[in-house]
Design an enzyme around this catalytic site. Sequence first.
Site, PDB file in Angstrom:
ATOM      1  CG  ASP A   1      -2.602   0.855   1.119  1.00  0.00           C
ATOM      2  OD1 ASP A   1      -1.920   1.857   0.163  1.00  0.00           O
ATOM      3  OD2 ASP A   1      -2.924   0.735   2.387  1.00  0.00           O
TER       4      ASP A   1
ATOM      5  CG  ASP B   1      -2.782   4.193  -3.310  1.00  0.00           C
ATOM      6  OD1 ASP B   1      -4.357   3.065  -3.739  1.00  0.00           O
ATOM      7  OD2 ASP B   1      -3.461   4.798  -2.557  1.00  0.00           O
ATOM      8  CD  GLU B   2      -5.404  -0.991  -1.404  1.00  0.00           C
ATOM      9  OE1 GLU B   2      -5.090  -1.828  -0.803  1.00  0.00           O
ATOM     10  OE2 GLU B   2      -6.537  -0.155  -1.321  1.00  0.00           O
TER      11      GLU B   2
END
Length: 362
Positions: A14, A109-110
């Site tokens: 993350d 983003d993860e």
Amino acid sequence: MTIDRPQRKIIHIDMDAFFAAVEQRDNPAYRGKAIVVGGRPDARGVVATCSYEARKYGIHSAMPSSHAYRLCPQAIFVKPRFEVYKEVSAAIRRIFSDYTELFEPLSLDEAYLDVSAVSRCQGSATLIAKEIKERIRRQTGLTASAGISYNKFLAKIASDINKPDGLYLITPEQGPGFVEQLAIGKFHGIGKATEQKMHALGIRTGQDLKQWPLPLLVQHFGKSGQHYYDIARGIDERPVRNFRPSKSVGVEITYQEDLEDPAVILQQLLDLMRKALARLAAKQMTAHTLTVKLKYHNFVQITRSKTLSQAITRVEGFEGVLADLLKDTEVGAKKVRLLGIALSSLDSAAPLNWRQLDLFDY
């Protein structure tokens, strides 16, 4: 004879305050400052994300920008640069692909990574996560947090424990006990409404949840009851999938001025439906469920849905369906600041059955 299968090794990566971190990386004047990425506070915008300096003031994602400004008037509001974020995200995913093909992006983003069969770093998931974090830092100038465990649920929770730049491992021996002491509000996938319902039933921790038999959980929470029963015991068999099929296609818009006239709202929904259908056509898919999303001037949000036996492929003929969905709302009594249309229950479509849709406003 029972043969135990190898223990899975799942990493959840993350990125830390991703959009804001990119802005601080690219503009030295933003470093160490409260940065809010999103709409302007005077234009009915919403916070996409914010720097850790801004979070100290209580600012968080999805908050109205005007509220964020009141919490921190000195914050710097930055317009999102999604093309830049996508480029950085693609670079990070290339790093993932050096370790495993089994990685499942959840957003820019993860992502989850299944490294059960990876021999690098002596097969240690923790060492792999450390190496990935260091490569992300070296190649992008950004930090990431990593959670390592034997399933997705625990890996996701672990990645949030020592943010930013965190690394946390939950072993199979630790998993059940870790879940028992976890507050229900910290369970990934349990939102505010479900948390409040569980509190009303006396469920405040994983240990409380574990005391509930499966039939009672299903009675109170429907099909989610099985999931809650499993995660209370540290069980999550969901695989890491490197392909995420579309579950819905949607379009929404926040208006500069609240809408009041039901006729105008209906016309806006028809326009949004045309755009959603255009996106659906590009995927060569059909939908059977139509969902209307409304957010009133006081930020209360509702949805209304209808599932049809025939495929939804055109706007014509759906004015009545949309009007019926609006009857069960407070349109006309309350001002509306946001409208959205989502098409779901998707199936593949035969290309020859598609007519060319109007792609205006793209």
